[in-house]
Design a protein around this motif. Sequence first.
Motif, mmCIF file in Angstrom:
data_model
loop_
_atom_site.group_PDB
_atom_site.id
_atom_site.type_symbol
_atom_site.label_atom_id
_atom_site.label_comp_id
_atom_site.label_asym_id
_atom_site.label_seq_id
_atom_site.Cartn_x
_atom_site.Cartn_y
_atom_site.Cartn_z
ATOM 1 N N LYS A 38 0.773 -1.190 -0.038
ATOM 2 C CA LYS A 38 -0.029 0.175 0.006
ATOM 3 C C LYS A 38 1.079 1.415 -0.128
ATOM 4 C CE LYS A 38 -4.351 -1.751 2.059
ATOM 5 N NZ LYS A 38 -5.340 -1.481 3.284
ATOM 6 N N ALA A 39 0.322 2.030 -0.961
ATOM 7 C CA ALA A 39 1.208 3.383 -0.767
ATOM 8 C C ALA A 39 0.338 4.559 -1.505
ATOM 9 C CB ALA A 39 2.563 3.275 -1.778
ATOM 10 N N LYS A 40 0.766 6.001 -1.122
ATOM 11 C CA LYS A 40 0.057 7.018 -1.853
ATOM 12 C C LYS A 40 0.612 7.275 -3.294
ATOM 13 C CE LYS A 40 -1.591 8.899 2.634
ATOM 14 N NZ LYS A 40 -1.518 10.268 3.295
ATOM 15 N N SER A 41 1.934 6.764 -3.572
ATOM 16 C CA SER A 41 2.462 7.214 -4.710
ATOM 17 C C SER A 41 3.303 5.990 -4.925
ATOM 18 C CB SER A 41 3.220 8.583 -4.734
ATOM 19 O OG SER A 41 4.344 8.762 -3.942
ATOM 20 N N TYR A 61 2.396 6.891 -10.407
ATOM 21 C CA TYR A 61 1.132 6.851 -9.970
ATOM 22 C C TYR A 61 0.901 7.470 -8.646
ATOM 23 C CZ TYR A 61 -0.231 2.959 -13.282
ATOM 24 O OH TYR A 61 -0.512 2.120 -14.210
ATOM 25 N N ARG A 62 -0.141 8.172 -8.481
ATOM 26 C CA ARG A 62 -0.476 8.839 -7.179
ATOM 27 C C ARG A 62 -1.969 8.744 -6.921
ATOM 28 N NH1 ARG A 62 -0.877 14.612 -6.756
ATOM 29 N NH2 ARG A 62 -1.102 15.582 -8.723
ATOM 30 N N ILE A 63 -2.611 8.765 -5.821
ATOM 31 C CA ILE A 63 -3.801 9.060 -5.535
ATOM 32 C C ILE A 63 -4.325 10.316 -5.063
ATOM 33 C CG2 ILE A 63 -5.677 8.292 -3.560
ATOM 34 C CD1 ILE A 63 -3.765 5.992 -2.795
ATOM 35 N N LEU A 64 -5.336 10.750 -6.198
ATOM 36 C CA LEU A 64 -5.777 12.013 -6.049
ATOM 37 C C LEU A 64 -6.975 12.312 -4.957
ATOM 38 C CD1 LEU A 64 -5.947 13.165 -9.631
ATOM 39 C CD2 LEU A 64 -3.963 13.586 -8.272
ATOM 40 N N GLU A 65 -7.602 11.178 -4.903
ATOM 41 C CA GLU A 65 -8.920 11.317 -4.150
ATOM 42 C C GLU A 65 -9.184 10.022 -3.474
ATOM 43 O OE1 GLU A 65 -12.278 12.886 -5.743
ATOM 44 O OE2 GLU A 65 -11.252 14.361 -7.067
ATOM 45 N N SER A 66 -9.606 9.884 -2.216
ATOM 46 C CA SER A 66 -10.219 8.617 -1.568
ATOM 47 C C SER A 66 -11.189 8.832 -0.630
ATOM 48 C CB SER A 66 -8.902 7.943 -0.879
ATOM 49 O OG SER A 66 -9.328 6.670 -0.491
ATOM 50 N N LEU A 90 -15.620 7.236 0.467
ATOM 51 C CA LEU A 90 -16.618 6.359 0.458
ATOM 52 C C LEU A 90 -16.998 5.608 -0.863
ATOM 53 C CD1 LEU A 90 -18.890 7.317 3.731
ATOM 54 C CD2 LEU A 90 -16.592 5.596 3.518
ATOM 55 N N LYS A 91 -17.079 6.699 -2.142
ATOM 56 C CA LYS A 91 -17.661 6.222 -3.014
ATOM 57 C C LYS A 91 -16.281 5.482 -4.060
ATOM 58 C CE LYS A 91 -20.748 10.051 -3.634
ATOM 59 N NZ LYS A 91 -21.204 11.069 -4.533
ATOM 60 N N GLY A 92 -15.072 5.669 -3.671
ATOM 61 C CA GLY A 92 -14.028 5.071 -4.211
ATOM 62 C C GLY A 92 -12.651 5.994 -4.147
ATOM 63 N N ARG A 93 -11.862 5.690 -5.349
ATOM 64 C CA ARG A 93 -10.553 6.313 -5.270
ATOM 65 C C ARG A 93 -10.361 6.986 -6.789
ATOM 66 N NH1 ARG A 93 -6.036 3.004 -1.857
ATOM 67 N NH2 ARG A 93 -6.918 3.624 0.212
ATOM 68 N N VAL A 94 -9.831 7.953 -6.735
ATOM 69 C CA VAL A 94 -9.334 8.559 -8.196
ATOM 70 C C VAL A 94 -7.756 8.556 -8.092
ATOM 71 C CG1 VAL A 94 -9.290 10.592 -9.839
ATOM 72 C CG2 VAL A 94 -11.460 9.909 -8.345
ATOM 73 N N THR A 119 -11.784 4.252 -9.435
ATOM 74 C CA THR A 119 -12.437 2.596 -8.985
ATOM 75 C C THR A 119 -13.210 2.798 -7.969
ATOM 76 O OG1 THR A 119 -10.742 2.515 -7.380
ATOM 77 C CG2 THR A 119 -9.877 2.126 -9.673
ATOM 78 N N ASP A 120 -14.101 1.876 -7.718
ATOM 79 C CA ASP A 120 -14.844 1.726 -6.574
ATOM 80 C C ASP A 120 -14.362 1.478 -5.442
ATOM 81 O OD1 ASP A 120 -14.592 -0.845 -6.334
ATOM 82 O OD2 ASP A 120 -16.746 -1.504 -6.958
ATOM 83 N N ASP A 121 -15.181 1.430 -4.273
ATOM 84 C CA ASP A 121 -14.166 1.492 -2.879
ATOM 85 C C ASP A 121 -14.230 -0.002 -2.360
ATOM 86 O OD1 ASP A 121 -12.962 2.303 -0.731
ATOM 87 O OD2 ASP A 121 -14.769 2.074 0.431
ATOM 88 N N ASP A 122 -15.294 -0.780 -2.909
ATOM 89 C CA ASP A 122 -15.289 -1.948 -2.448
ATOM 90 C C ASP A 122 -14.185 -3.102 -3.044
ATOM 91 O OD1 ASP A 122 -17.350 -1.541 -0.829
ATOM 92 O OD2 ASP A 122 -18.925 -1.762 -2.677
#
Length: 533
Positions: A141-144, A160-165, A167-171, A201-204
């Motif tokens: 697991k990593a943020k980037s 890669y990096r996570i822009l948003e996280s 309950l609806k998912g991640r961007v 992506t979705d969160d589940d």
Amino acid sequence: MINSSNQFNYIYNSENFGFNDINRLYSSDTVNAEKSFFESETLQDAEVTVRSNLTQTILKQDTEGKLVCYQLINPSFILKSGGLITDTKFISKELVKPVYVEMNNHGKIGLISTDSSMTEMAIGILKDIISRTQFVLPVEKAKSWRTTEENTNGTYTANYRILESNLKGRVYEKEIDKYLKYKSKRKNQNIYTDNKTTIETDDDDGIIKSINTSEAQVVLNNADTISASGTKLSIVLLSVVKVKKRAINEFLKNKTSSRYKNKTTISAPISSEKITKMVYAGILGSDNWQQLLQRLSAKSLTKKEEDVLIEKLSAMYYLEPETCKKAVFFLKNESFNATISKVLLKALSITETEGATNAMAQIIEINNTNEEVLEELLPALATTSKPTSEATDIIKSLAFEKKVTQNNFIKSTAQLTLGGMAKQFLKMDSLKAKTLTRYLIEEMKFEKDTIQHLLVLGNTGSTLILPFIKSLVESSQTSEKVKIEAVSALSLINYKQVSIYLKKMLKHKNVAIQNKAAEVIAFQKSSFVKIEN
């Protein structure tokens, strides 16, 4: 026991445009060279639009990875070049065939299995689509994170990096950092890519809900722009459905059949011959010989219409060699001043096949006193990558046959053509190259014009002419002009002994000869990848 598997149904849209001016690599037109890239008269453009439903069906999954079947449903593939839409119905029919993709559990794509009946063009399109769906997760697991991946251009590193996280998912954001290996890159070329992709992506379960890509790419040769291209792409999830085991088994049975023995990777290169066939098939479309002749018979054609017909005829000559013979037969009864004749000849002169080479030689033989025809076809024979024995025999009669009366222009041009053909033979048949060069050395002994003698032998690019060159340069009876031309005649010879001799000439007492030797050395450094022993 697994009784069903997930199938992901997406809508895929991509718009691609490109401009290239490959002529800048070879042209000596300094006026056009000073114009900006988009003002160039030789600029070519192309637009490709792909729209389709895309299914991804998970066939197998274990600790090693998973096998996924990709399939396009009702694809629309549109290719536009020079404002004209190319017939691509045959491609759309191929694009619906299933493609099997192996990937690891982090999403990195490995081997791809395709139907053996598919053309390289269709495979290339599907590999590009598959590469656009690639989303590689980190091992931990990593943020980037950074990965090494492939697309149809080559191997690259991606950030890669996570822009948003929430309950609806991640961007996520994915960006191509740099290419580690770019398949089509040549010497003195630099590729600049600006690629940004957002993945939702979705969160589940981490299912990809959407992918959006914006990409721009520029290729430079030294300081000159050779091509510029851009892509806009969107992939949107429509639904996730369960596929029953019976359907999964059908997919797997298909994958293990003899038709799916063809395995490749996203960046695996295509042979130049396959690429050429692929391009020519797209240019020709569904046109045939009679249809093209009918269009050529129109009373007036614009320059653009003529250029399109030249491209289509060249494609036909390549794909259907028998049409080269049809062109020879047709031109026997046509005036060479007519547009139809000029277009047929021009198309032959740019077609790199043995059939086209023989056809040009036969037309030359029939019209051996027509300077207009010879001016068009002899230079084409001198530079064709597909010289033939039949063609050399015909040109020999023009260059040296004493019984044939022809003017000096035809004779000298034919001699130069044979020199060029000897050089081209070097790349494919060294024995034929040596045989033709020895023939020229013997025949040119009787040439009174020493400069012509040197130009013809220099065209061969053969080490066999080195003793003759040395004899001229080192003779006290040779004029300075001839000595300089003799040094220049070494330009096309990629050989260690020639390189040593040229370096020796840098110390010659004659400054003009020193300068010419330096000029030839500089030319060879830019032209040869390495000096042969």
